[in-house]
Design a protein around this motif. Structure first.
Motif, mmCIF file in Angstrom:
data_model
loop_
_atom_site.group_PDB
_atom_site.id
_atom_site.type_symbol
_atom_site.label_atom_id
_atom_site.label_comp_id
_atom_site.label_asym_id
_atom_site.label_seq_id
_atom_site.Cartn_x
_atom_site.Cartn_y
_atom_site.Cartn_z
ATOM 1 N N LEU A 124 19.807 18.673 29.755
ATOM 2 C CA LEU A 124 18.886 19.325 28.835
ATOM 3 C C LEU A 124 18.517 18.425 27.658
ATOM 4 N N PHE A 125 19.276 17.354 27.444
ATOM 5 C CA PHE A 125 18.979 16.436 26.348
ATOM 6 C C PHE A 125 17.871 15.467 26.760
ATOM 7 N N ILE A 131 15.954 22.231 39.027
ATOM 8 C CA ILE A 131 14.605 21.667 39.105
ATOM 9 C C ILE A 131 13.568 22.632 38.532
ATOM 10 N N ALA A 132 13.714 23.932 38.841
ATOM 11 C CA ALA A 132 12.696 24.911 38.456
ATOM 12 C C ALA A 132 12.499 24.955 36.942
ATOM 13 N N LEU A 147 12.591 28.846 23.469
ATOM 14 C CA LEU A 147 13.072 29.960 24.290
ATOM 15 C C LEU A 147 13.458 29.488 25.696
ATOM 16 N N LEU A 148 12.637 28.589 26.257
ATOM 17 C CA LEU A 148 12.945 28.051 27.584
ATOM 18 C C LEU A 148 14.226 27.216 27.560
ATOM 19 N N LEU A 149 14.451 26.510 26.459
ATOM 20 C CA LEU A 149 15.669 25.701 26.341
ATOM 21 C C LEU A 149 16.908 26.604 26.299
ATOM 22 N N ILE A 150 16.803 27.727 25.598
ATOM 23 C CA ILE A 150 17.911 28.693 25.567
ATOM 24 C C ILE A 150 18.145 29.268 26.962
ATOM 25 N N LEU A 151 17.032 29.589 27.661
ATOM 26 C CA LEU A 151 17.145 30.105 29.031
ATOM 27 C C LEU A 151 17.768 29.076 29.958
ATOM 28 N N GLU A 152 17.377 27.815 29.807
ATOM 29 C CA GLU A 152 17.934 26.754 30.651
ATOM 30 C C GLU A 152 19.425 26.538 30.373
ATOM 31 N N SER A 153 19.823 26.704 29.134
ATOM 32 C CA SER A 153 21.253 26.605 28.810
ATOM 33 C C SER A 153 22.045 27.715 29.500
ATOM 34 N N VAL A 164 9.493 23.241 31.856
ATOM 35 C CA VAL A 164 9.517 22.588 30.544
ATOM 36 C C VAL A 164 8.601 21.365 30.541
ATOM 37 N N THR A 165 8.604 20.589 31.637
ATOM 38 C CA THR A 165 7.748 19.401 31.729
ATOM 39 C C THR A 165 6.274 19.775 31.752
#
Length: 223
Positions: free
Chosen positions: A88-89, A166-167, A196-202, A172-173
């Motif tokens: 995620l970084f 990947i999804a 919000l997407l970063l929180i979801l990805e975490s 995000v990309t």
């Protein structure tokens, strides 16, 4: 400029030397240093979480004689979780989004369970292919279905982890690439959406590592 959308997952995209796979080994440099320091609140929280996982895995493993077997699955959970979170970084290669990484984890696990089960508990493994109370007419078809479902287990474990990693990264990309063309107002909305997407990805990174280790534990308890 990327040639295609999936080039962000290419091991040789970010540098001319393909050392991106070394991101999976960073953990072995970071984790041992915590044992040389005075336990902080973060360390105590991590130990508490590992104890909770140990109790859950202990319940799933039916054979009480296998002492210390939960340590392996807790270590597997930690390894996958750290690789998912590192991805995620920015500018850090997501190794868990590649089948060669996830399949290298699931296939040896499944193979060792199968070899141990068929050599040690052959009768139990044969009985496991036939569901209890099934009609005699359907027994040949059920054996084939159970055999196929057993064979594809390492593939489903690997694909589940890879596809989920990947999804989110693709989404995000896609949103990040549209940033330069947006107005300042829409750019603020995009940044908020990315957070919000970063929180979801975490959350997905934690859940997928938990699911992988739990399913591996369940597969081991069947043999």
């Amino acid at each position: 400029m990327m040639a295609n959308l999936f080039s962000s997952f290419d091991p040789s995209t970010s540098s001319s030397i393909s050392l991106n796979w070394m991101s999976s080994l960073i953990l072995f440099l970071i984790i041992p240093s915590t044992y040389w320091l005075i336990p902080s609140r973060m360390t105590l929280f991590w130990i508490l979480m590992l104890n909770i996982l140990h109790k859950e895995f202990k319940i799933l493993i039916k054979n009480k004689n296998l002492k210390g077997s939960t340590l392996f699955f807790v270590s597997l959970f930690t390894f996958i979780l750290m690789n998912n979170l590192l991805g995620l970084f920015p500018y850090i290669f997501t190794s868990s989004s590649h089948m060669c990484f996830t399949l290298a984890l699931s296939l040896p696990l499944w193979m060792s369970f199968m070899i141990f089960g068929w050599f040690k508990n052959t009768t139990h493994m044969l009985a496991h292919l036939v569901p209890q109370g099934a009609p005699n007419l359907l027994l040949p078809f059920l054996v084939i279905i159970e055999t196929i479902s057993n064979i594809i287990r390492p593939g489903t474990l690997a694909i589940r982890l890879t596809a989920n990693m990947i999804a989110g990264h693709l989404l995000v990309t896609l949103l990040g690439n549209s940033g330069p063309t947006l107005s300042p107002y829409m750019l603020n909305i995009l940044i908020f959406t990315q957070i919000l997407l970063l929180i979801l990805e975490s959350a997905v990174a934690i859940i997928q590592s938990y699911v992988f280790s739990i399913l591996a534990t369940l597969y081991s308890s069947e043999v």
